[in-house]
Every structure is written in structure tokens, then in C-alpha cells.
Design an enzyme around this catalytic site. Structure first.
Site, PDB file in Angstrom:
ATOM      1  CG  HIS A 166      -0.363   0.277   2.523  1.00  7.85           C
ATOM      2  ND1 HIS A 166      -0.062  -0.723   3.422  1.00  7.85           N
ATOM      3  CD2 HIS A 166      -0.002   1.441   3.123  1.00  7.85           C
ATOM      4  CE1 HIS A 166       0.447  -0.195   4.515  1.00  7.85           C
ATOM      5  NE2 HIS A 166       0.495   1.124   4.360  1.00  7.85           N
ATOM      6  CG  ASP A 188      -0.041  -4.090   2.718  1.00 12.66           C
ATOM      7  OD1 ASP A 188       0.239  -3.576   1.613  1.00 12.66           O
ATOM      8  OD2 ASP A 188      -0.216  -3.434   3.753  1.00 12.66           O
ATOM      9  N   GLY A 223       3.333   6.668   8.025  1.00 10.52           N
ATOM     10  CA  GLY A 223       4.697   6.868   7.544  1.00 10.52           C
ATOM     11  C   GLY A 223       5.634   5.774   8.014  1.00 10.52           C
ATOM     12  CG  ASN A 224       6.471   4.382  12.050  1.00 11.26           C
ATOM     13  OD1 ASN A 224       5.940   5.237  12.749  1.00 11.26           O
ATOM     14  ND2 ASN A 224       7.750   4.078  12.136  1.00 11.26           N
ATOM     15  CB  SER A 225       3.246   1.739   6.242  1.00  9.76           C
ATOM     16  OG  SER A 225       2.072   1.897   6.995  1.00  9.76           O
ATOM     17  CG  LEU A 264      -7.238 -28.515  -0.115  1.00 15.98           C
ATOM     18  CD1 LEU A 264      -6.384 -29.706  -0.537  1.00 15.98           C
ATOM     19  CD2 LEU A 264      -7.525 -28.571   1.383  1.00 15.98           C
TER      20      LEU A 264
END
Length: 392
Positions: A133, A163, A235-237, A292
């Protein structure tokens, strides 16, 4: 009375009596006269070594985690993206009649949208892990290293269902992070979150591991998160979650917040999950996951009661079978209740999905299930799940 008698009675005799009394007191009750030494309230500390032990304290952690930061921080980067988006205009402005009046005032139909995030350099050849993201839809990606260097990045591949995204930069002498050994993390471990919150620059926050294996959050298809109370903000992502030794244990991904800021509940993708996606994307261009070929629903009390099944039953009820898929080839059919996959309980659909996804195409899947009240077993061969794009 003579003078000599007077001296004896008035001076010498009282002095003798006083001396005898004092001697008696000294012999029989010395504590009345000799003051006792008071015991100190606090013990005086014993100085073993007067030299500062800064290096030892820094390594141990309670005083400072500067060593861990020095090891990990150079490999954490700031990510700046630019995306060109179409500006929305009112339909009436497209009418030819109105264009006659506004033709001398041309307005661009495009604008540039900027965003920021963080990433982790995983290898010396420039591979970077971040969240999908962070870079989704970006037309330009700029990487800023801690040492002040900047570089444009290319997208190697993405894994929207988890993600994750893999980028690459071309620079010399690129630092990279150390990855902690698999399953080395435990609840209560000290962790540090390193990233670029709100674009203020590289920042380090501290907390502990609050929980592991968090899922059913509705964030992504595959969820197996580390929960931490280390401050994680926008912003830490994509930034690093490291242990007290500066080793990567997770990739900061999301926060639970009602205000938009940190509230002490953050989530990170475990490093073993992120590293596996990195290796798959770098090698194959996509993430390789087992498949599966079934659709399932958890055996909730309401559903069990509606189907007339035993109330103590737990497992996954098969609601659909993909034609010619591994499950159909193994003899499974709709209505079967899966109770065990490769020796692991299947009462949780998310966990079961993660178990299957962790397999490689061609791996064996031992399945225990209930059909018509009887417990049966079968073996399937895992296929390969087709990855969904971020637009699906």
C-alpha cells in the site's frame, strides 16, 4: 574540728565515694556511660570497579538500545512516491458553450499526489521490502538512505494479498539488515520500531511484543501479525521492527486507531513471512503459495445446530470444491467437515488457510475429515494458488 579533718570530710571522702560509684557503674552497666554505635539506615555500597561500564550496559539493554539502533537503522530507508491522478471537474465545464468562456483559462486535468512510507534493505544488491500500500499505483518511487544518498527504485514485484512489495535500487556499498532466526520471537520481548512517521525523518520507538499470530483483522487475505505497543504512526508502514540485538523480526504494517495516531496497538508482518515473499518474488516474480481448491466455512454453533451436527464438533465445513482441484482429486466433497490438516487443528479458517498457503506446489497435504458422522482421512497434493492483483 581541725583543718585536716575538715579536708577529709568535705573533699576526699565525697571524691572517694564518687569514684567508687563510677567504677561500679562502669563494671555493671557500661551501656549507661559508653554511647552505642548507631547502625546505618542504608548499607554502604561496595565499589567493585569504579570505572564506567557503559559498553556492558548498552549491550544488555535496560539502559540503552543504541547498539541495536546502530546495527539496524542504516538499513531502514524513507520512501517517497509520486502519482499522477486525474483531477475531477464538473461535467458542465466540458460543455462546448462554457468552453468558449474558459478557453483562455486552461486548467490542467492532472495533479501530482505525493505520499511517504518506509522500507528495509534486505540484501546488499539493493532489494528492499516494504508494504504494497506504500507504493501501490506510484509513477515514481524515491528511496532516501540514512547516510544521505537518494536513488530511484523499480518495482520487482508485489504481493497484494499479504500487503508486501519488493523494490530494488542501484547503488554501491548498500547496508542491509540482519534477520532474526525463525520463531525466535516471544510475547514480552523488547522490540524497536524504526521508520519515517509523518515524514519527520527516521525515528525509533520502543515497546514489547504484545501478541503473535493475530488474524481476522480484515486487513488482508493472509494475516499472521505480530502485535506491539511500540509507537507506529502514518509513515512507519514498511519500516523495520527489530529485536534488542538489531535483528529484523517484522515489517511494520498497520495500526489500530480511532484518532489516526498511535494508540498502542500496532501490527507487523513476521520477518519469516516477508522474507519468503521476497525470495519468491526475486526468483519467480510472484509469491508461491500452496492451494487446496476448496471453499470452507467455520463450524459455528448456529451452523452446527442448523445442520443437526454434534454441538461439540469443531472444524471447517466444505461449502465448495473447485473442479479438478487438489481437494476433488483427493476425494473431498461439499459437506465434509475438515478437522485436521497436516496434524494441525482446523477450527480456525484463517489458520487453516495459512497452513495451506505455507506449502509449496507438490507438497503432501494429509487431511482428516468427517463425512456422515464417520472420521476418514485422505491425502492431497498441493497446487499453486493464483495471486490476485491489487485491483481485484
Amino acid at each position: 574540728m581541725s583543718t585536716s579533718s575538715t579536708i577529709v570530710h568535705r573533699i576526699l571522702l565525697p571524691s572517694a565515694i564518687g569514684a567508687i560509684a563510677a567504677l561500679s557503674i562502669l563494671l555493671w552497666a557500661p551501656g549507661w556511660v559508653i554511647p552505642q554505635v548507631m547502625q546505618p539506615i542504608f548499607d554502604t555500597p561496595t565499589v567493585i570497579n569504579a570505572e564506567p561500564q557503559a559498553d556492558t550496559l548498552r549491550t544488555q539493554g535496560p539502559v540503552s538500545y543504541a547498539d541495536a539502533v546502530d546495527i539496524a537503522a542504516p538499513a531502514v530507508v524513507n520512501i517517497y512516491t509520486r502519482k499522477i491522478v486525474q483531477r475531477k471537474t464538473h461535467p458542465i465545464l466540458n460543455d462546448p458553450y462554457f468552453k468558449r468562456f474558459f478557453r483562455n483559462r486552461p486548467e490542467s486535468s492532472e495533479r501530482i499526489q505525493s505520499s511517504l512510507g518506509s522500507g528495509v534493505i534486505m540484501a546488499g544488491n539493493g532489494y528492499i521490502l516494504t508494504n504494497n500500500h506504500v507504493i501501490d499505483g506510484a509513477d515514481e518511487i524515491l528511496i532516501s538512505l540514512r547516510d544521505g544518498r537518494d536513488a530511484s527504485a523499480t518495482v520487482v514485484g508485489t504481493d497484494p494479498e499479504a500487503d508486501l512489495a519488493v523494490l530494488r535500487i542501484e547503488l554501491d556499498n548498500i547496508p542491509h539488515i540482519r534477520v532474526a532466526s525463525e520463531h525466535s520471537l516471544a510475547v514480552g520481548d523488547v522490540v524497536l520500531a524504526i521508520g519515517n512517521p509523518f515524514g519527520v525523518g527516521q525515528t525509533v520507538t520502543m515497546g514489547i511484543v504484545s501478541a503473535t499470530g493475530r488474524n481476522q483483522l480484515g486487513l488482508n487475505t493472509y494475516e499472521d501479525y505480530i502485535q506491539t505497543d511500540a509507537a507506529i504512526n502514518p509513515g512507519n508502514s514498511g519500516g523495520a521492527l527489530v529485536n534488542a540485538y538489531g535483528e529484523l523480526v517484522g515489517l511494520n504494517t498497520a495500526i489500530f486507531s480511532q484518532s489516526g495516531g498511535n494508540e498502542g496497538i500496532g501490527f507487523a508482518i513476521p520477518s519469516e513471512v516477508a522474507t519468503r515473499s521476497l525470495m519468491d518474488i526475486a526468483t519467480h516474480g510472484t509469491t508461491i503459495r500452496g492451494w487446496l481448491g476448496i471453499e470452507v466455512q467455520e463450524a459455528t454453533p448456529t451452523l452446527i445446530d442448523a445442520l443437526g451436527l454434534p454441538k461439540e464438533l469443531t472444524g471447517l465445513i466444505v461449502t465448495g470444491i473447485f473442479p479438478d482441484g487438489p481437494a476433488e482429486l483427493a476425494g473431498l466433497s461439499a459437506g465434509d467437515i475438515l478437522v485436521d490438516i497436516n496434524g494441525k487443528n482446523t477450527s480456525d479458517a484463517r489458520n487453516a488457510m495459512n497452513i495451506i498457503a505455507a506449502l509449496r506446489p507438490g507438497d503432501r497435504i494429509d487431511i482428516e475429515y468427517i463425512r456422515n458422522g464417520e472420521t476418514q482421512s485422505t491425502r492431497a497434493i498441493a497446487g499453486q494458488r493464483q495471486q490476485k492483483s491489487s485491483k481485484d
